[in-house]
Design a protein around this motif. Structure first.
Motif, PDB file in Angstrom:
ATOM      1  N   ARG A 114       2.268   3.990   0.378  1.00 47.66           N
ATOM      2  CA  ARG A 114       3.290   2.687   0.652  1.00 47.66           C
ATOM      3  C   ARG A 114       2.791   1.811   1.598  1.00 47.66           C
ATOM      4  N   SER A 115       1.535   2.090   1.993  1.00 48.10           N
ATOM      5  CA  SER A 115       0.971   1.269   2.835  1.00 48.10           C
ATOM      6  C   SER A 115      -0.628   1.183   2.780  1.00 48.10           C
ATOM      7  N   GLU A 116      -1.177   0.028   3.110  1.00 52.07           N
ATOM      8  CA  GLU A 116      -2.607  -0.175   2.814  1.00 52.07           C
ATOM      9  C   GLU A 116      -3.429  -0.642   3.663  1.00 52.07           C
ATOM     10  N   LEU A 117      -4.694  -0.417   4.033  1.00 54.38           N
ATOM     11  CA  LEU A 117      -5.613  -1.605   4.716  1.00 54.38           C
ATOM     12  C   LEU A 117      -6.821  -1.699   3.765  1.00 54.38           C
ATOM     13  N   VAL A 118      -7.259  -2.665   3.593  1.00 59.70           N
ATOM     14  CA  VAL A 118      -8.589  -2.966   2.945  1.00 59.70           C
ATOM     15  C   VAL A 118      -9.540  -3.968   3.800  1.00 59.70           C
ATOM     16  N   VAL A 119     -10.801  -3.465   3.983  1.00 59.65           N
ATOM     17  CA  VAL A 119     -11.597  -4.134   4.857  1.00 59.65           C
ATOM     18  C   VAL A 119     -12.540  -4.824   4.046  1.00 59.65           C
ATOM     19  N   PRO A 120     -12.990  -6.149   3.932  1.00 57.57           N
ATOM     20  CA  PRO A 120     -14.223  -6.535   3.297  1.00 57.57           C
ATOM     21  C   PRO A 120     -15.270  -6.106   3.782  1.00 57.57           C
ATOM     22  N   LEU A 121     -16.535  -5.668   2.943  1.00 62.43           N
ATOM     23  CA  LEU A 121     -17.751  -5.378   3.363  1.00 62.43           C
ATOM     24  C   LEU A 121     -18.795  -6.631   3.146  1.00 62.43           C
ATOM     25  N   VAL A 122     -19.250  -7.211   3.862  1.00 57.56           N
ATOM     26  CA  VAL A 122     -20.004  -8.591   3.801  1.00 57.56           C
ATOM     27  C   VAL A 122     -21.243  -8.284   4.694  1.00 57.56           C
ATOM     28  N   ASP A 123     -22.179  -8.240   3.700  1.00 63.38           N
ATOM     29  CA  ASP A 123     -23.734  -8.102   4.508  1.00 63.38           C
ATOM     30  C   ASP A 123     -24.562  -9.320   4.238  1.00 63.38           C
ATOM     31  N   ASP A 124     -24.718  -9.995   5.449  1.00 66.81           N
ATOM     32  CA  ASP A 124     -25.638 -11.064   5.471  1.00 66.81           C
ATOM     33  C   ASP A 124     -24.953 -12.299   4.429  1.00 66.81           C
ATOM     34  N   GLY A 125     -23.865 -12.305   4.545  1.00 60.83           N
ATOM     35  CA  GLY A 125     -23.162 -13.552   3.903  1.00 60.83           C
ATOM     36  C   GLY A 125     -22.845 -13.009   2.485  1.00 60.83           C
ATOM     37  N   GLY A 126     -23.445 -11.893   1.839  1.00 58.19           N
ATOM     38  CA  GLY A 126     -23.040 -11.464   0.478  1.00 58.19           C
ATOM     39  C   GLY A 126     -22.082 -10.276   0.421  1.00 58.19           C
ATOM     40  N   LEU A 127     -21.304 -10.576  -0.360  1.00 54.55           N
ATOM     41  CA  LEU A 127     -20.236  -9.584  -0.576  1.00 54.55           C
ATOM     42  C   LEU A 127     -20.684  -8.521  -1.275  1.00 54.55           C
ATOM     43  N   VAL A 128     -20.528  -7.326  -0.464  1.00 58.86           N
ATOM     44  CA  VAL A 128     -20.851  -5.757  -0.958  1.00 58.86           C
ATOM     45  C   VAL A 128     -19.875  -5.165  -1.522  1.00 58.86           C
ATOM     46  N   GLY A 129     -18.508  -5.344  -1.110  1.00 55.72           N
ATOM     47  CA  GLY A 129     -17.367  -4.617  -1.716  1.00 55.72           C
ATOM     48  C   GLY A 129     -16.271  -4.422  -0.642  1.00 55.72           C
ATOM     49  N   VAL A 130     -15.418  -3.419  -0.825  1.00 59.76           N
ATOM     50  CA  VAL A 130     -14.418  -3.507  -0.035  1.00 59.76           C
ATOM     51  C   VAL A 130     -14.368  -1.853   0.421  1.00 59.76           C
ATOM     52  N   PHE A 131     -13.854  -1.607   1.727  1.00 56.99           N
ATOM     53  CA  PHE A 131     -13.369  -0.298   2.148  1.00 56.99           C
ATOM     54  C   PHE A 131     -11.814  -0.162   1.965  1.00 56.99           C
ATOM     55  N   ASP A 132     -11.177   0.750   1.374  1.00 53.38           N
ATOM     56  CA  ASP A 132      -9.898   0.802   1.080  1.00 53.38           C
ATOM     57  C   ASP A 132      -9.113   2.134   1.420  1.00 53.38           C
ATOM     58  N   LEU A 133      -7.922   1.777   2.270  1.00 54.08           N
ATOM     59  CA  LEU A 133      -7.369   3.118   2.749  1.00 54.08           C
ATOM     60  C   LEU A 133      -5.941   3.001   2.181  1.00 54.08           C
ATOM     61  N   ASP A 134      -5.391   4.245   1.933  1.00 55.04           N
ATOM     62  CA  ASP A 134      -3.888   4.106   1.294  1.00 55.04           C
ATOM     63  C   ASP A 134      -3.295   5.265   2.110  1.00 55.04           C
ATOM     64  N   SER A 135      -2.046   5.147   2.237  1.00 59.17           N
ATOM     65  CA  SER A 135      -1.154   6.025   3.200  1.00 59.17           C
ATOM     66  C   SER A 135       0.014   5.974   2.458  1.00 59.17           C
ATOM     67  N   PRO A 136       0.628   7.222   2.156  1.00 54.85           N
ATOM     68  CA  PRO A 136       2.005   7.643   1.708  1.00 54.85           C
ATOM     69  C   PRO A 136       3.038   7.091   2.642  1.00 54.85           C
ATOM     70  N   ILE A 137       2.808   6.758   3.965  1.00 57.31           N
ATOM     71  CA  ILE A 137       3.789   6.208   4.821  1.00 57.31           C
ATOM     72  C   ILE A 137       3.871   4.866   5.021  1.00 57.31           C
ATOM     73  N   LEU A 138       4.944   4.289   5.204  1.00 61.45           N
ATOM     74  CA  LEU A 138       5.198   2.855   5.368  1.00 61.45           C
ATOM     75  C   LEU A 138       4.604   2.513   6.785  1.00 61.45           C
ATOM     76  N   ASP A 139       4.031   1.298   6.423  1.00 62.01           N
ATOM     77  CA  ASP A 139       3.414   0.692   7.862  1.00 62.01           C
ATOM     78  C   ASP A 139       2.583   1.785   8.690  1.00 62.01           C
ATOM     79  N   ARG A 140       1.741   2.298   7.865  1.00 58.53           N
ATOM     80  CA  ARG A 140       0.936   3.383   8.712  1.00 58.53           C
ATOM     81  C   ARG A 140      -0.257   3.076   9.494  1.00 58.53           C
ATOM     82  N   PHE A 141      -0.735   1.944   9.150  1.00 53.63           N
ATOM     83  CA  PHE A 141      -1.750   1.231   9.838  1.00 53.63           C
ATOM     84  C   PHE A 141      -1.490   0.045  10.893  1.00 53.63           C
ATOM     85  N   ASP A 142      -1.746   0.213  12.169  1.00 53.48           N
ATOM     86  CA  ASP A 142      -1.496  -0.758  13.090  1.00 53.48           C
ATOM     87  C   ASP A 142      -2.770  -1.432  13.524  1.00 53.48           C
TER      88      ASP A 142
END
Ligand code: SME
Length: 166
Positions: A114-142
């Motif tokens: 129901r809610s999600e937080l995704v952090v980009p992973l950038v190393d020395d200006g280059g895109l490495v990927g993303v760190f992704d967290l999902d929750s079954p709770i609405l508005d889980r991440f503040d």
């Protein structure tokens, strides 16, 4: 919302600081991307309450490809123009989505999310990927979760540049 781990104490920001220290200790001395992503996904998945997916997508130069994670099997490839993960990778800004059903293009890997937080992973200006967290709770991440998880994502990026000193 307190942490599941009994080794963490204090308020939520304090617990995130401790979790980041645990992450740094866990990754210390190792720069292998797969190994560190696997251990970090496991650490965070078991420390945070009410998460159903924690893991990594790595940028292969064209799109995001799933990496180590905890949770149900996920979609393998995500274009930079789709989903919450694509938005984080493209903008290089954390995406904190209170209700994924209201996010245009959200990719539902687990229908329970129901809610999600995704952090980009950038190393020395280059895109490495993303760190992704999902929750079954609405508005889980503040905002405190965002700050804490961005700190933990940085521990991962820093670990990639760990240089053997012996
Ligand atoms: N929901 C993500 C896809 C990845 S899964 O959540 C593991 C997105 O919309 O990009």
């Amino acid at each position: 919302m307190s942490f599941a781990s009994e080794t963490l104490t204090g308020d939520k920001p304090a617990q995130y600081v401790q979790l980041a220290s645990q992450a740094a200790a866990l990754l210390d001395g190792e720069h292998d991307r797969t190994a560190n992503a696997a251990n970090l996904a496991a650490l965070v998945y078991h420390a945070l309450p009410h998460v159903n997916w924690v893991g990594f997508y790595f940028h292969d130069g064209h799109e995001l490809v799933v990496g180590p994670f905890q949770g149900r099997p996920a979609c393998v490839r995500i274009g930079l123009d789709t989903g919450v993960c694509g938005a984080a990778a493209r903008s290089r800004e954390t995406q904190r989505v209170a209700d994924v059903h209201r996010f245009p293009g959200h990719i539902a890997c687990d229908a329970a999310t129901r809610s999600e937080l995704v952090v980009p992973l950038v190393d020395d200006g280059g895109l490495v990927g993303v760190f992704d967290l999902d929750s079954p709770i609405l508005d889980r991440f503040d905002e405190q979760d965002q700050i804490g998880l961005e700190r933990i994502a940085q521990v991962f990026v820093d670990s990639l540049n760990w240089i053997r000193r012996d």
